[in-house]
Enzyme design. Sequence first.
Site, PDB file in Angstrom:
ATOM      1  N   ASN A  10       0.869  -1.180   0.000  1.00 23.93           N
ATOM      2  CA  ASN A  10       0.000   0.000   0.000  1.00 23.93           C
ATOM      3  C   ASN A  10       0.906   1.230   0.000  1.00 23.93           C
ATOM      4  O   ASN A  10       1.530   1.535   1.014  1.00 23.93           O
ATOM      5  CB  ASN A  10      -0.887  -0.048   1.258  1.00 23.93           C
ATOM      6  CG  ASN A  10      -1.703   1.218   1.435  1.00 23.93           C
ATOM      7  OD1 ASN A  10      -1.759   2.070   0.549  1.00 23.93           O
ATOM      8  ND2 ASN A  10      -2.344   1.336   2.594  1.00 23.93           N
ATOM      9  N   LYS A  12       0.126   4.313  -0.281  1.00 26.00           N
ATOM     10  CA  LYS A  12      -0.481   5.484   0.374  1.00 26.00           C
ATOM     11  C   LYS A  12      -0.251   6.752  -0.447  1.00 26.00           C
ATOM     12  O   LYS A  12      -0.238   6.692  -1.679  1.00 26.00           O
ATOM     13  CB  LYS A  12       0.034   5.598   1.817  1.00 26.00           C
ATOM     14  CG  LYS A  12      -0.157   4.277   2.594  1.00 26.00           C
ATOM     15  CD  LYS A  12       0.078   4.386   4.071  1.00 26.00           C
ATOM     16  CE  LYS A  12      -0.151   3.029   4.733  1.00 26.00           C
ATOM     17  NZ  LYS A  12       0.039   3.052   6.183  1.00 26.00           N
ATOM     18  N   HIS A  96      -9.385   0.597   4.941  1.00 28.96           N
ATOM     19  CA  HIS A  96      -8.095   0.794   5.615  1.00 28.96           C
ATOM     20  C   HIS A  96      -8.298   1.681   6.840  1.00 28.96           C
ATOM     21  O   HIS A  96      -9.120   2.597   6.829  1.00 28.96           O
ATOM     22  CB  HIS A  96      -7.094   1.431   4.650  1.00 28.96           C
ATOM     23  CG  HIS A  96      -5.708   1.457   5.218  1.00 28.96           C
ATOM     24  ND1 HIS A  96      -5.293   2.434   6.092  1.00 28.96           N
ATOM     25  CD2 HIS A  96      -4.658   0.611   5.055  1.00 28.96           C
ATOM     26  CE1 HIS A  96      -4.037   2.183   6.442  1.00 28.96           C
ATOM     27  NE2 HIS A  96      -3.629   1.085   5.829  1.00 28.96           N
ATOM     28  N   GLU A 168      -5.096  -5.526  10.549  1.00 29.12           N
ATOM     29  CA  GLU A 168      -4.090  -4.495  10.791  1.00 29.12           C
ATOM     30  C   GLU A 168      -4.412  -3.763  12.093  1.00 29.12           C
ATOM     31  O   GLU A 168      -5.232  -2.843  12.105  1.00 29.12           O
ATOM     32  CB  GLU A 168      -4.094  -3.478   9.648  1.00 29.12           C
ATOM     33  CG  GLU A 168      -3.813  -4.078   8.291  1.00 29.12           C
ATOM     34  CD  GLU A 168      -3.305  -3.022   7.315  1.00 29.12           C
ATOM     35  OE1 GLU A 168      -2.154  -3.145   6.882  1.00 29.12           O
ATOM     36  OE2 GLU A 168      -4.051  -2.069   7.031  1.00 29.12           O
ATOM     37  N   SER A 214       3.637  -2.411  10.238  1.00 33.43           N
ATOM     38  CA  SER A 214       5.096  -2.407  10.404  1.00 33.43           C
ATOM     39  C   SER A 214       5.759  -3.726  10.008  1.00 33.43           C
ATOM     40  O   SER A 214       6.728  -4.157  10.643  1.00 33.43           O
ATOM     41  CB  SER A 214       5.472  -2.008  11.841  1.00 33.43           C
ATOM     42  OG  SER A 214       4.977  -0.710  12.135  1.00 33.43           O
TER      43      SER A 214
HETATM   44  P1  PGA Z   1       2.975   0.059   7.645  1.00 38.05           P
HETATM   45  O1  PGA Z   1       1.503   0.233   7.024  1.00 38.05           O
HETATM   46  O2  PGA Z   1       3.544  -1.193   7.037  1.00 38.05           O
HETATM   47  O3  PGA Z   1       3.719   1.305   7.239  1.00 38.05           O
HETATM   48  O4  PGA Z   1       2.795  -0.068   9.119  1.00 38.05           O
HETATM   49  C1  PGA Z   1       0.661  -0.883   6.861  1.00 38.05           C
HETATM   50  C2  PGA Z   1      -0.647  -0.452   6.265  1.00 38.05           C
HETATM   51  O5  PGA Z   1      -1.124   0.659   6.535  1.00 38.05           O
HETATM   52  O6  PGA Z   1      -1.249  -1.215   5.472  1.00 38.05           O
END
Ligand code: PGA
Length: 252
Positions: A10, A12, A96, A168, A214
């Site tokens: 993702n 973003k 999300h 998540e 993470s």
């Molecule tokens: P991150 O994000 O790996 O930066 O924690 C995960 C997500 O939002 O899908």
Amino acid sequence: MARVPFIAGNWKLNLGPAEAGELAEALASALADRGEVEVAVFPTALSALTVAGAVEGSGIEVGLQEIHSAASGAFTGTNSARMAREAGLTRVLIGHSERRQLFGETDAGVRAKVELALAEGLLPIVCVGETLEERDAGQVEAVVHRQVAAALEGLEPDQVAAITLAYEPVWAIGTGRTATPAQAQEVHASIRGWLRAHFPAFVAEDMRIQYGGSVKPGNAAELLACEDIDGALVGGASLKADSFAGIVAAVR
Ligand code: PGA
């Protein structure tokens, strides 16, 4: 039949068309010999077509990070499931936690988007997960089951089979604080239990449930080794070809 692991990135609000295209090309070559693992990336809508062109023939799938809850109309500034499909995209993220927390996404909105996506033949990844306050209050299962139920309950088993879930925990997203494999596995098993109770057995057995929060090359293998963790939804570590490829390589 064993579930095929599924790793998704993702991106973003990062990477405009030029940078996204470069990353996509790098991924297409870095992941050429990835073995039996499904891979998808979610660039911004504006970069999606460039990315789709760059990964063409690689088997890497491309989707939108968000669609609107209505099929079309006077809704300035968003994209529809049909447009995604017409553009040749195959997947979409729905629910999300950033959409839920920052943009007022609701369980009902998630459900509407799931139905629109399925009607267009898009494959949704539906995200669920509790906040830290909810975890501290002992509400993990209640919250996650409520979110899963809102998204899936009453759908036909064949429709549910097109969906991937992503667990998540909100407190683990972008914080560097990962759920331990045991914490994640516990919730994944509980989600699969919910699926078993509400759908024919094949739905629970075949459903991929990704972990997100993470995930990095250094912690991916131990998470992915858990019985009910079938993949990862990766944010920060998906923005570089080597770290994303490192996570894909952690699939055994
Ligand atoms: P991150 O994000 O790996 O930066 O924690 C995960 C997500 O939002 O899908």
